[in-house]
Design a protein around this motif. Structure first.
Motif: not given
Length: 295
Positions: A111, A175, A177, A180
């Motif tokens: 991420p 935003s 994980t 995204q």
């Protein structure tokens, strides 16, 4: 002989088919440089679109809403290219213009965090300076294929002809994980970008993606009344967005499915005072009154 009718009613004649960009160039070099698309018989098309018969033609620049939307859509592609260069294993999913900006969604093994955004933005600035072309590829599905660099992306068009016109942009949020989204804003000039960066008095918060268009329309109505307003259209939980903006923004205007269906909004203050539901026009009139936002 092809006759082109311009928006002022004047006629231009050409001996053979020509592109929208060539029409712009025949009018003047400044217009050709500013052109991001064309409107041929009312239909938005890319600058490379070939006009083969008599037509009404309007050259689209970033100074009009359609042109600004095209800038933002193309900025999403440039964001995808930057992410792919910096993170080769990222899987590109989809992106588009959104309100005052754009987003692109992708899947990654590791991420990314807000600390990655300045590096990605710097790579986008480099791509803009390199002046890559964006070209539409033949494609039979509803979404077109556009080639930027050595990669093709599915996207609705039109797109800007080259990345050099994408100068006034910034990334502001990431935003998710593993799946995204990176969000950014894009404007036609650095002055407009700076004006947008001024902290707003009102933030319009959407519940989810389905209210994005309605929330942006409410924001535009507030701006027409002289209210310094922004729309938060991110695909985040509404409580998260409200909590975040409540720290700094005097008033929040919340729109969800019921508000959209009824043509109204819910208004609350930073201190937690709930003013209930109001018709959009009434909310805009109230928030634009002298002393309301300064109080």
């Amino acid at each position: 002989m092809i006759q082109i009718t311009l928006p002022d009613g004047s006629l231009r004649e050409y001996d053979q088919p020509l592109s929208v960009h060539e029409v712009a160039a025949s009018i003047g070099p400044d217009l050709a440089s500013a052109a991001v698309a064309g409107r041929v018989n009312g239909v938005l098309v890319d600058c490379e679109y070939i006009i083969e018969a008599d037509a009404r033609v309007n050259i689209v620049t970033p100074r009009e809403p359609d042109g600004l939307e095209i800038l933002r859509r193309s900025c999403a592609l440039m964001l995808a290219m930057a992410v792919k260069q910096l993170h080769p294993h990222a899987q590109m999913r989809a992106g588009k213009e959104l309100g005052d900006g754009f987003f692109y969604e992708f899947t990654v093994e590791r991420p990314l965090t807000p600390a990655d955004l300045p590096l990605i933005e710097a790579r986008m600035q480099s791509l803009a300076a390199t002046n890559h072309s964006i070209r539409r590829r033949p494609h039979r599905e509803e979404m077109s294929l556009y080639r930027l660099g050595d990669t093709e992306y599915q996207s609705h068009g039109p797109h800007v002809p080259t990345t050099k016109v994408l100068q006034a942009f910034a990334l502001d949020h990431i935003s998710g994980t593993l799946q995204q989204r990176i969000y950014g804003t894009c404007w036609s000039s650095h002055q407009e970008l700076q004006q947008w960066s001024v902290p707003p008095h009102v933030v319009v918060v959407s519940m989810d993606d389905r209210q994005a268009t309605y929330a942006q329309a409410v924001t535009d109505s507030l701006r027409q009344r002289g209210v310094l307003a922004k729309a938060d259209l991110r695909n985040e939980k509404v409580r998260y967005k409200i909590r975040q903006h409540s720290q700094t923004v005097p008033y929040l205007v919340v729109v969800g499915e019921k508000e959209q269906a009824g043509g109204f909004v819910s208004v609350r203050s930073r201190t937690g005072e709930d003013f209930g539901r109001m018709a959009v026009e009434a909310a805009c009139e109230w928030l634009s009154q002298p002393g309301i936002l300064g109080g």
